[in-house]
Design a protein around this motif. Structure first.
Motif, short mmCIF file in Angstrom:
data_model
loop_
_atom_site.label_atom_id
_atom_site.label_comp_id
_atom_site.label_asym_id
_atom_site.label_seq_id
_atom_site.Cartn_x
_atom_site.Cartn_y
_atom_site.Cartn_z
N PRO B 162 0.45 -1.43 -0.12
CA PRO B 162 0.36 0.08 -0.31
C PRO B 162 0.31 1.45 -0.10
O PRO B 162 0.70 2.82 -0.49
N PHE B 163 2.19 1.37 0.76
CA PHE B 163 3.11 3.12 0.42
C PHE B 163 3.98 2.19 -0.64
O PHE B 163 5.26 3.75 -0.19
N ASN B 164 4.28 1.87 -1.48
CA ASN B 164 4.98 2.02 -2.41
C ASN B 164 5.55 3.07 -3.86
O ASN B 164 4.18 3.18 -3.56
N ALA B 165 6.26 4.03 -3.11
CA ALA B 165 6.53 4.50 -4.34
C ALA B 165 5.69 6.06 -3.36
O ALA B 165 5.24 6.63 -4.64
N LEU B 166 5.36 6.06 -1.92
CA LEU B 166 4.80 7.37 -1.77
C LEU B 166 5.40 8.14 -0.80
O LEU B 166 6.63 8.02 -0.35
N ASP B 167 5.52 8.97 -1.03
CA ASP B 167 5.93 10.63 -0.19
C ASP B 167 5.22 10.46 1.04
O ASP B 167 4.34 9.68 1.51
N ALA B 168 6.30 11.14 2.55
CA ALA B 168 6.25 10.70 3.85
C ALA B 168 4.97 10.98 3.87
O ALA B 168 4.38 10.09 4.73
N ARG B 169 4.61 11.84 3.57
CA ARG B 169 2.75 12.20 3.91
C ARG B 169 1.99 12.20 3.89
O ARG B 169 1.24 11.09 4.90
N THR B 170 2.20 11.47 2.22
CA THR B 170 0.89 10.47 2.18
C THR B 170 0.81 9.41 2.92
O THR B 170 -0.23 8.65 3.18
N VAL B 171 2.10 8.45 3.17
CA VAL B 171 2.18 7.22 4.06
C VAL B 171 1.20 7.47 5.61
O VAL B 171 0.93 6.59 6.23
N ALA B 172 2.34 8.46 5.92
CA ALA B 172 1.85 9.35 7.57
C ALA B 172 -0.05 9.21 6.98
O ALA B 172 -0.43 8.56 8.29
N ASP B 173 -0.31 9.73 6.61
CA ASP B 173 -1.90 9.55 6.60
C ASP B 173 -2.81 8.49 6.26
O ASP B 173 -3.84 8.47 6.73
N LEU B 174 -2.70 7.63 5.07
CA LEU B 174 -2.80 6.22 4.93
C LEU B 174 -2.54 5.36 6.31
O LEU B 174 -3.23 4.71 6.46
N LEU B 175 -1.22 5.91 7.16
CA LEU B 175 -1.32 5.27 7.99
C LEU B 175 -2.11 5.13 9.39
O LEU B 175 -2.97 4.42 9.61
N GLY B 176 -2.75 6.40 9.08
CA GLY B 176 -3.96 6.92 9.93
C GLY B 176 -4.53 5.90 10.06
O GLY B 176 -5.51 5.56 10.39
N VAL B 177 -5.28 6.07 8.03
CA VAL B 177 -6.72 5.08 8.12
C VAL B 177 -6.36 3.75 8.53
O VAL B 177 -7.25 3.48 9.02
N VAL B 178 -5.06 3.21 8.45
CA VAL B 178 -5.37 1.71 8.55
C VAL B 178 -5.16 1.64 10.98
O VAL B 178 -5.60 0.87 10.71
N ARG B 179 -4.67 2.79 11.07
CA ARG B 179 -4.49 2.36 12.28
C ARG B 179 -6.22 2.69 13.47
O ARG B 179 -6.56 2.10 13.64
N ARG B 180 -6.95 3.50 12.14
CA ARG B 180 -8.63 3.10 12.56
C ARG B 180 -9.00 1.81 12.85
O ARG B 180 -9.42 1.81 13.26
#
Lengths: 287, 253
Positions: B162-180
């Protein structure tokens, strides 16, 4: 005045009705092929139906129902066979398609030439929009009706299957069945078209408007509508050119579709060459 | 979310891909509500395992039990598998997440449109509904696919890189969704390459090199000896190992 030839001659009216039936059904299928990066598949299938048509011709002569059934069987064998062959042997599907269609074309021509003369071969390869009889018209109208019905019914699964097949499979969308129905429709449309345009030209009215359509709309629905409009215009213009300049009707219709494609590439609002040039110039002037 | 996830059990699972064994004799369990990273070298069978869990590959032998199917599973395929040039809008892609409710034929309810707009907002793409997907960056498109997962509202979520070739900001935001999702008690299984991220965010890990080399708490699995073993197994794979159901033949160990 423009429509005078159609009012005057019954055979031209029949040709027009036949081409219009093809024009409303085949181009939307072509749009899906373009979107799936399978633009050449229609060409392959059009050649693939030839041996079936040829065998039917050997058995029953130039009878529409016999040619249609022969073509349907051969077309489905190529459509399904290429996929199955590549899955079974680990090769690429496009390579299997190429091999099958070359063999099919040669076999078809050999079979027809074996019993028939140059006239029959000519009829099967190039068709004759001006010689469309009742049975052929019924086939074209029937196939068009069926195609539009199935497309309306299967629009969403077909779009999903093009866009994201893995997701489609994960939600149980039955992608393989929709794909198979789509291929069957494709073969049916090619058979209907080959009565008027011949096996070599049948693809023209399906693919050229579909390829041109991306210059007129950014949505799948809009592209399908644009493709139909272009195909209808090409049918009318092609038959008129054929009548006035005494050119064979099949190539005339396909050339008219080709002209529509050229205009779309040049002037179409979506990524057409001229609009892009003008936009670049405007940016240059304001920037 | 409906229903709550149950335990997913793999017993002696062997899956072939392209007529070659990709996952070999794997046994273990994903606990309900667990957050598991699947890691391993390239060609270790991670994607094949995920696709088998999603019902896209049939196991050659062994069993997968406890999977809700198909409405209970949401799959994020690898981005490369999706045609980004396809002429559809972000809203249309997100609305595909309602497939379990609409199926191929039913109209999208008005409430579904509102949910799609909310999902796009939740991934930071409010107002992007009418944008064609071709105009998005890779990161924005991944956000759209996450919005589609949100709409699926499934108890089991499978993420393929899910996080391949994404910038740090996007990874952080999407990780937030995963945590949720993890907080809501959903079972989340993600194929990942970034081991630092796995250590930081994923409590459980499955280390795969066709066979399972470790499955459990991340720190206990991602040890130096285990990772070395995975690398050595990757290098020892026989290219002619065609026989599924029999132990994999190593060409040189």
């Amino acid at each position: 005045m423009l429509l005078d030839p159609f009012l005057e001659f019954g055979f031209l009216r029949r040709a027009l009705v036949g081409c219009l039936a093809l024009s409303v059904a085949a181009p939307p299928l072509g749009v899906f092929l373009v979107l799936r990066r399978m633009s050449l598949t229609a060409d392959v299938l059009a050649h693939g139906i030839l041996p079936g048509v040829a065998v039917a011709f050997l058995i029953a002569g130039l009878s529409v129902p016999a040619l249609a059934i022969g073509g349907l069987v051969a077309g489905l064998v190529v459509a399904v066979g290429a996929g199955a062959l590549s899955r079974a042997t680990g090769g690429r599907e496009d390579a299997s398609f190429a091999a099958l269609y070359l063999v099919a074309l040669a076999l078809g021509v050999a079979l027809v030439s074996w019993r028939g003369g140059g006239l029959e071969l000519n009829q099967i390869l190039f068709g004759s929009a001006l010689g469309v009889d009742d049975a052929a018209l019924l086939l074209m109208a029937g196939v068009a009706t069926l195609t539009l019905g199935v497309l309306a019914f299967a629009w969403r699964p077909l779009v999903l299957e093009c866009l994201d097949p893995a997701f489609g499979a994960s939600v149980g969308a039955g992608g393989a069945w929709w794909h198979l129905s789509f291929m069957a429709l494709l073969v049916l449309n090619l058979i209907a078209a080959f009565q008027a345009l011949g096996t070599l030209m049948a693809v023209g009215l399906m693919m050229l408007p579909a390829i041109a359509a991306r210059h007129w709309s950014r949505g799948v629905g809009g592209m399908a509508v644009a493709a139909v409009v272009l195909a209808v215009a090409a049918s009318v213009a092609g038959l008129l050119v054929s009548y006035h300049l005494d050119v064979p009707s099949g190539p005339a219709v396909v050339l008219a579709a080709g002209a529509g494609w050229a205009v779309s590439v040049l002037a179409g609002p979506v990524e057409g060459l001229l609009p892009r040039l003008l936009a670049a110039q405007r940016r240059h002037l304001t920037g | 979310m409906n229903p709550a996830p149950s335990e997913i059990r793999l017993s002696d699972l062997t899956i072939c891909h392209d007529r070659r064994p990709a996952v070999h004799h794997l046994s273990g369990r994903f606990a309900p509500g667990s957050l598991t990273a699947v890691v391993g070298p390239n060609g270790a069978g991670k994607t094949t395992l995920l696709r088998a869990l999603a019902g896209l590959h049939r196991p050659q032998s062994g069993r997968i039990e406890g999977l809700p199917r198909p409405a209970g599973i949401a799959l994020l395929p690898q981005q490369a598998a999706i045609d980004r040039g396809f002429p559809v809008t972000c809203r249309d892609v997100v609305l595909l997440g309602l497939w379990a409710e609409t199926g191929p034929f039913r109209a999208v309810p008005r409430e579904g449109q509102a949910r799609a707009a909310l999902a796009l907002e939740a991934v930071g793409l409010g107002g992007f509904g009418a944008r064609p997907i071709g105009s998005l960056s890779a990161g924005q498109f991944q956000r759209v696919l996450f919005a589609r997962l949100l709409l699926q509202d499934a108890p089991v979520i499978l993420l393929d890189e899910p996080f391949n070739a994404l910038d740090a900001r996007t990874v952080a935001d999407l990780l937030g969704v995963v945590r949720r999702w993890h907080g809501e008690g959903r079972t989340v299984i993600a194929v990942l390459h970034d081991l630092d991220l796995v250590r930081r965010e994923f409590p459980d890990t499955l280390l795969l090199a066709r066979e399972g080399l470790g499955w459990g708490p991340t720190e206990a699995v991602l040890t130096a000896p285990n990772r070395l073993r995975a690398r050595m197994m990757a290098e020892a794979w026989a290219t002619d190992a065609a026989a599924c159901g029999r132990p994999l033949r190593a060409s040189a160990a």
